[in-house]
Write a protein that holds these residues in place. Sequence first.
Motif, PDB file in Angstrom:
ATOM      1  N   SER A  33      38.781  28.517  -2.358  1.00  0.00           N
ATOM      2  CA  SER A  33      38.808  29.909  -1.911  1.00  0.00           C
ATOM      3  C   SER A  33      38.456  30.853  -3.057  1.00  0.00           C
ATOM      4  N   ALA A  34      38.974  30.569  -4.247  1.00  0.00           N
ATOM      5  CA  ALA A  34      38.650  31.401  -5.409  1.00  0.00           C
ATOM      6  C   ALA A  34      37.173  31.339  -5.741  1.00  0.00           C
ATOM      7  N   SER A  35      36.560  30.150  -5.549  1.00  0.00           N
ATOM      8  CA  SER A  35      35.133  30.020  -5.840  1.00  0.00           C
ATOM      9  C   SER A  35      34.270  30.833  -4.896  1.00  0.00           C
ATOM     10  N   MET A  36      34.811  31.216  -3.742  1.00  0.00           N
ATOM     11  CA  MET A  36      34.090  32.083  -2.810  1.00  0.00           C
ATOM     12  C   MET A  36      34.392  33.558  -3.063  1.00  0.00           C
ATOM     13  N   ILE A  37      35.618  33.847  -3.472  1.00  0.00           N
ATOM     14  CA  ILE A  37      36.009  35.240  -3.680  1.00  0.00           C
ATOM     15  C   ILE A  37      35.322  35.826  -4.913  1.00  0.00           C
ATOM     16  N   LEU A  38      35.223  35.044  -5.989  1.00  0.00           N
ATOM     17  CA  LEU A  38      34.659  35.568  -7.233  1.00  0.00           C
ATOM     18  C   LEU A  38      33.201  36.010  -7.091  1.00  0.00           C
ATOM     19  N   PRO A  39      32.302  35.224  -6.456  1.00  0.00           N
ATOM     20  CA  PRO A  39      30.937  35.734  -6.276  1.00  0.00           C
ATOM     21  C   PRO A  39      30.877  37.002  -5.443  1.00  0.00           C
ATOM     22  N   ALA A  40      31.722  37.080  -4.401  1.00  0.00           N
ATOM     23  CA  ALA A  40      31.733  38.290  -3.574  1.00  0.00           C
ATOM     24  C   ALA A  40      32.229  39.489  -4.379  1.00  0.00           C
ATOM     25  N   LEU A  59      32.081  39.842  -7.723  1.00  0.00           N
ATOM     26  CA  LEU A  59      31.064  40.182  -8.714  1.00  0.00           C
ATOM     27  C   LEU A  59      29.919  40.959  -8.074  1.00  0.00           C
ATOM     28  N   TYR A  60      29.510  40.549  -6.883  1.00  0.00           N
ATOM     29  CA  TYR A  60      28.422  41.253  -6.223  1.00  0.00           C
ATOM     30  C   TYR A  60      28.820  42.690  -5.903  1.00  0.00           C
ATOM     31  N   GLY A  61      30.085  42.878  -5.493  1.00  0.00           N
ATOM     32  CA  GLY A  61      30.544  44.236  -5.212  1.00  0.00           C
ATOM     33  C   GLY A  61      30.507  45.111  -6.452  1.00  0.00           C
ATOM     34  N   VAL A  62      30.901  44.560  -7.598  1.00  0.00           N
ATOM     35  CA  VAL A  62      30.867  45.325  -8.848  1.00  0.00           C
ATOM     36  C   VAL A  62      29.433  45.657  -9.233  1.00  0.00           C
ATOM     37  N   LEU A  63      28.549  44.664  -9.164  1.00  0.00           N
ATOM     38  CA  LEU A  63      27.154  44.899  -9.536  1.00  0.00           C
ATOM     39  C   LEU A  63      26.476  45.857  -8.555  1.00  0.00           C
ATOM     40  N   ASN A  64      26.858  45.807  -7.305  1.00  0.00           N
ATOM     41  CA  ASN A  64      26.257  46.690  -6.305  1.00  0.00           C
ATOM     42  C   ASN A  64      26.638  48.134  -6.568  1.00  0.00           C
TER      43      ASN A  64
END
Length: 490
Positions: free
Chosen positions: A252-259, A261-266
């Motif tokens: 679950s953590a491996s899915m939450i972290l990319p999401a 990170l994408y929110g921060v970069l967006n």
Amino acid sequence: MNGSSNGDRLTQSAVNIKTRDHIRRVETGKFSNPPNGNGSTSGHYSSLDEMDGERRPLLGHHNLASTLHAEPGFWRHLLVNPQSSPGVDSPNPFVKWPARAWNVTKVTLFSSWINLLLVFVPLGIVAGRQEWSAPWVFSLNFFAIIPLAAVLSFATEEIASRLGETLGGLVNATFGNAVELIVSIVALRAGEIEVVQASMLGSILSNLLLVLGMCFLLGGIYNMRSADGHGMEQSFSQGTAQTTCSLMALASASMILPAALYGVLNQADEDHKTESILVLSRGTSIVLLLLYVLYLFFALRTHKKLFEPEAQSAASTEEEHEPLLGPWSAGLVLVVTTIIISVCADYMVDSIDALVATGKISKTFIGLILIPIVGNAAEHVTACVVAVKDKMDLAMGVAIGSSIQIALLVTPALVMLGWAIGQPMTLHFETFETVAFALSVLVVTYTVQDGKSNYLEGAMLLGLYFIIALAFWASPTDALGKALGMLPGQ
């Protein structure tokens, strides 16, 4: 003199009666040795007596051909005996190899009642080749893959049962989710990354909520009360539950972290956010694959006692599984079934775009709900049956063990495969999917952490699964696709 003649005739008549009776028994397959002139038996046909009855009709012994006929049970043995066929041990290769090929086919067909759905296999292939309408192509191939998954599971079990515990576990780990892997590879090559991600998440949710919930519900109902009439709970290995739930929390953590990170970069309007997500996803996938290998070594070698206590006591009451197919035969069934599944999956995936264009169903719902049903139908039935028999460790192994395979093996492997073939497959799932997965892992962890289960907990897990399924069904067809469309190829 006359009395002596009458006695000789009576003796000869008795011998003839015995001889005729022996011939009749030979004709019906119920003979041992022929009578001699004294009415006793000799060892002249001892080799025929030892010969397997299934070989007699096909070998055609010339010295008996004019007298004997095929035993009445020959056709029943040939057509409906689920364990053997006449002629499989014949020295004549023109008899032996066709007989063995037919025996492998028959044993495979009779391995499960779900194989009745195999009639959809030729229909699905014909529908795909003739380019029927998308709903027909999708539906026929959908129902065709369900029995093929059961055949694949049967062949895998036949191979694993001959390899011992460690290698057998590795084979089951490799082929346990082969159908989802095949369908996902076909979809990934076609650029249907949204379908691939949804099918991976759907397989995990299906095992964690639907299968485990059905096991708890049915097992709790059938084993509701103890011998003294009081309510009781089913138990399973608490250590196994805690280890597997910890691994699911990691997934679950491996899915939450990319999401995240994408929110921060967006928000920062980062131009290279796509590359950043790809780097994070591929690096994370390598770590997850290494952890899965370490988990197998932990569970099968160094700490296997932690995973055996209740399972061993339950399995001891079961009859040991006797393989019906040889390793080469089971391997051949495995290869042929994989090829047929690939063909059906290809037609099914090709019809998805046209099916979604009708506006009646979304790609996410197809991947999240429908495709996992295809791949896990046989495992669902198996888990529920052993749960009803109060073997919850086995049911947990099927349900949560399969989820771990998807989360730590299949999904990272697909990310790496996408990297190899130029498809931007990532671990960045849509936010709604990520939240649904994280909440499911949390609920399952609280449910199984005490090592006990009951029908109420099963109903809770099923309720959560249907709520999630309803949410994806109610979402607009292209809403989640737009959310995922922020990455190229998605």
